[in-house]
Design an enzyme around this catalytic site. Sequence first.
Site, PDB file in Angstrom:
ATOM      1  N   ALA A  34      -6.721  -7.338 -18.915  1.00  0.00           N
ATOM      2  CA  ALA A  34      -6.826  -7.476 -18.456  1.00  0.00           C
ATOM      3  C   ALA A  34      -6.644  -5.678 -18.344  1.00  0.00           C
ATOM      4  O   ALA A  34      -7.347  -5.106 -19.114  1.00  0.00           O
ATOM      5  CB  ALA A  34      -4.715  -7.377 -18.656  1.00  0.00           C
ATOM      6  N   ARG A  35      -7.376  -5.954 -17.323  1.00  0.00           N
ATOM      7  CA  ARG A  35      -7.511  -4.039 -16.571  1.00  0.00           C
ATOM      8  C   ARG A  35      -6.934  -3.131 -17.208  1.00  0.00           C
ATOM      9  O   ARG A  35      -5.575  -2.456 -15.841  1.00  0.00           O
ATOM     10  CB  ARG A  35      -8.428  -4.071 -15.646  1.00  0.00           C
ATOM     11  CG  ARG A  35     -10.025  -3.175 -15.526  1.00  0.00           C
ATOM     12  CD  ARG A  35      -9.973  -3.550 -14.254  1.00  0.00           C
ATOM     13  NE  ARG A  35     -11.133  -1.989 -13.906  1.00  0.00           N
ATOM     14  CZ  ARG A  35     -11.079  -0.574 -13.238  1.00  0.00           C
ATOM     15  NH1 ARG A  35      -9.647  -0.748 -12.871  1.00  0.00           N
ATOM     16  NH2 ARG A  35     -12.280  -0.097 -13.220  1.00  0.00           N
ATOM     17  N   ASN A  71       4.006  -4.593  -3.268  1.00  0.00           N
ATOM     18  CA  ASN A  71       2.763  -6.075  -3.701  1.00  0.00           C
ATOM     19  C   ASN A  71       3.247  -7.143  -3.025  1.00  0.00           C
ATOM     20  O   ASN A  71       3.972  -7.444  -2.444  1.00  0.00           O
ATOM     21  CB  ASN A  71       2.725  -5.981  -5.210  1.00  0.00           C
ATOM     22  CG  ASN A  71       3.907  -7.032  -5.938  1.00  0.00           C
ATOM     23  OD1 ASN A  71       3.834  -8.149  -5.073  1.00  0.00           O
ATOM     24  ND2 ASN A  71       4.970  -5.980  -6.002  1.00  0.00           N
ATOM     25  N   TYR A  72       1.990  -7.984  -2.397  1.00  0.00           N
ATOM     26  CA  TYR A  72       1.837  -9.052  -1.749  1.00  0.00           C
ATOM     27  C   TYR A  72       0.959 -10.250  -2.941  1.00  0.00           C
ATOM     28  O   TYR A  72      -0.081  -9.367  -2.959  1.00  0.00           O
ATOM     29  CB  TYR A  72       1.676  -9.110  -0.421  1.00  0.00           C
ATOM     30  CG  TYR A  72       3.385  -8.202   0.626  1.00  0.00           C
ATOM     31  CD1 TYR A  72       4.307  -9.268   0.546  1.00  0.00           C
ATOM     32  CD2 TYR A  72       2.315  -7.518   1.125  1.00  0.00           C
ATOM     33  CE1 TYR A  72       5.218  -8.412   1.092  1.00  0.00           C
ATOM     34  CE2 TYR A  72       3.910  -6.531   1.330  1.00  0.00           C
ATOM     35  CZ  TYR A  72       5.371  -7.176   1.917  1.00  0.00           C
ATOM     36  OH  TYR A  72       6.506  -6.971   2.240  1.00  0.00           O
ATOM     37  N   ARG A  73       1.695 -11.014  -2.701  1.00  0.00           N
ATOM     38  CA  ARG A  73       0.662 -12.110  -3.703  1.00  0.00           C
ATOM     39  C   ARG A  73       0.728 -13.353  -3.346  1.00  0.00           C
ATOM     40  O   ARG A  73       1.862 -13.555  -3.376  1.00  0.00           O
ATOM     41  CB  ARG A  73       0.713 -11.782  -5.383  1.00  0.00           C
ATOM     42  CG  ARG A  73       2.328 -11.638  -6.210  1.00  0.00           C
ATOM     43  CD  ARG A  73       2.684 -11.545  -6.445  1.00  0.00           C
ATOM     44  NE  ARG A  73       4.184 -11.589  -7.281  1.00  0.00           N
ATOM     45  CZ  ARG A  73       4.927 -11.275  -6.920  1.00  0.00           C
ATOM     46  NH1 ARG A  73       5.264  -9.894  -6.463  1.00  0.00           N
ATOM     47  NH2 ARG A  73       6.243 -11.399  -7.592  1.00  0.00           N
ATOM     48  N   HIS A 132       6.257   1.504  -3.033  1.00  0.00           N
ATOM     49  CA  HIS A 132       5.366   0.716  -3.911  1.00  0.00           C
ATOM     50  C   HIS A 132       5.760  -0.338  -3.088  1.00  0.00           C
ATOM     51  O   HIS A 132       6.260  -0.691  -2.577  1.00  0.00           O
ATOM     52  CB  HIS A 132       6.539   0.378  -4.844  1.00  0.00           C
ATOM     53  CG  HIS A 132       5.511  -1.012  -5.104  1.00  0.00           C
ATOM     54  ND1 HIS A 132       6.997  -1.915  -5.566  1.00  0.00           N
ATOM     55  CD2 HIS A 132       4.745  -0.516  -5.790  1.00  0.00           C
ATOM     56  CE1 HIS A 132       6.187  -2.962  -5.922  1.00  0.00           C
ATOM     57  NE2 HIS A 132       5.209  -2.513  -6.558  1.00  0.00           N
ATOM     58  N   SER A 144      -1.984  -4.204  -4.724  1.00  0.00           N
ATOM     59  CA  SER A 144      -0.149  -3.507  -4.812  1.00  0.00           C
ATOM     60  C   SER A 144      -0.731  -2.240  -4.545  1.00  0.00           C
ATOM     61  O   SER A 144      -2.465  -1.617  -4.911  1.00  0.00           O
ATOM     62  CB  SER A 144      -0.032  -4.237  -7.060  1.00  0.00           C
ATOM     63  OG  SER A 144       0.911  -3.181  -7.212  1.00  0.00           O
ATOM     64  N   GLU A 165      -6.513  -0.046 -16.637  1.00  0.00           N
ATOM     65  CA  GLU A 165      -6.694   0.929 -15.803  1.00  0.00           C
ATOM     66  C   GLU A 165      -5.676   0.667 -14.412  1.00  0.00           C
ATOM     67  O   GLU A 165      -4.798   1.025 -13.783  1.00  0.00           O
ATOM     68  CB  GLU A 165      -7.467   1.446 -15.510  1.00  0.00           C
ATOM     69  CG  GLU A 165      -8.714   2.210 -16.732  1.00  0.00           C
ATOM     70  CD  GLU A 165      -8.014   3.308 -16.954  1.00  0.00           C
ATOM     71  OE1 GLU A 165      -7.636   4.219 -16.085  1.00  0.00           O
ATOM     72  OE2 GLU A 165      -8.230   3.860 -18.759  1.00  0.00           O
ATOM     73  N   SER A 166      -6.542  -0.476 -14.465  1.00  0.00           N
ATOM     74  CA  SER A 166      -5.820  -1.013 -12.858  1.00  0.00           C
ATOM     75  C   SER A 166      -3.787  -1.433 -13.069  1.00  0.00           C
ATOM     76  O   SER A 166      -2.935  -0.431 -12.206  1.00  0.00           O
ATOM     77  CB  SER A 166      -6.709  -2.213 -11.972  1.00  0.00           C
ATOM     78  OG  SER A 166      -7.684  -1.449 -12.102  1.00  0.00           O
TER      79      SER A 166
END
Length: 399
Positions: free
Chosen positions: A354-355, A202-204, A200, A186, A357-358
């Site tokens: 969950a992180r 993202n690929y998941r 922007h 992302s 910051e990310s």
Amino acid sequence: MYLFVIVSGIKRTRILSNYCRIRFFATGQGSKQTSRQFIRGLASCLGFSGGLAAALGIFSMQAATVNDDIDTSKFMAEPVTELEKLNESQDEMRTKMELLILKIQADLCKNLQAYDEKKFVVDKWTRQKGGGGISCVIQNGTGFEKAAVLISVVHGQLTQSAIKRMKSRRGNIKGDVVPFFAAGISSVIHPRNPMIPTFHFNYRYFEIIDEDGERHWWFGGGSDLTPYYLDVADAKHFHKILKRACDMHNPAFYPKFKKWCDKYFYIPHRNECRGVGGIFFDDLESLGHQGTFEFVKTCAESVVPSYIPIVKKHINDGYGYAERQWQLLRRGRYVEFNLVYDRGTKFGLATPEARIESILASLPLVARWEYMNSPSPGSKEEELMQVLLEPKDWAEDED
């Protein structure tokens, strides 16, 4: 891996030919164990002794170690998954996806770095319950106020709320204890110059195994552009790159995913789109496991050619105080969408450990809200707003 054997006699040559025809799929594609079995079987067909066959097997293992191991030197950091495990599972989709996102992250960071004097901070982190990620970020740079290019490769057990949401969407997931694997990239780029759009993508890949042992998988992702000032040529360029990527796999994808993107990145309480769109898709599996991966790979490889030329075009454009203030107002809309509507942000914030910051790296360093702001009639700002109120088909005149 190549093995050259001088064979004397027609009989052995025919045996070799038949054996290679049957077993050719194993060379250069399977695991080291597969390669070793192939060499031993080949040696047996040629009448070599067991000792020589074993020696050839060792040779094949060494050749695989030299030639087949994954080269990590061009990545921003070492992979999240142990390198030995990746080397032994190169045919598995989990490995293919991790290697893809590592490459895309490195390619984009390298291209962005050419427009900023400040270097990317590379932050490799670990998730206590399984997996981790690599966050590459520029903050307060000369070209980008914030450029975040993030990957994550995580695994564990789905929460009950996540299982409930997935069952409502997919309907065929059994059980209340569901292990999962997810790998994705992302990125959000907030340029300093208002003439360069925010970008922007993202690929998941997501995979779960239900209580019956059935594996469920799907891909999702997309790419979109959020300009502060409308440049029609930029919008056309961006969409045409995405359309070509989609058309390589299915001509129906671009119009479907473009419409989906316009609908997804809509801000209901403002009655406007976030930007000029792009493509968006989720729960995609229609091309089969490998075919859908190849589509996602093509889209991910379109990131640099779709956006970097726009950065290059506008990096030295002039702007003043008024343009800066408008940029900050539009960034406020970006923040509103991400915190109120974005599914990925909401899912991340609701995930245990969950992180943060990310998850919140997508937000700009600075944004602005102004009471009852309205662009002047006939202004460049109003020109943008007209497009955000009614999405356009930017790629319709490609030919």
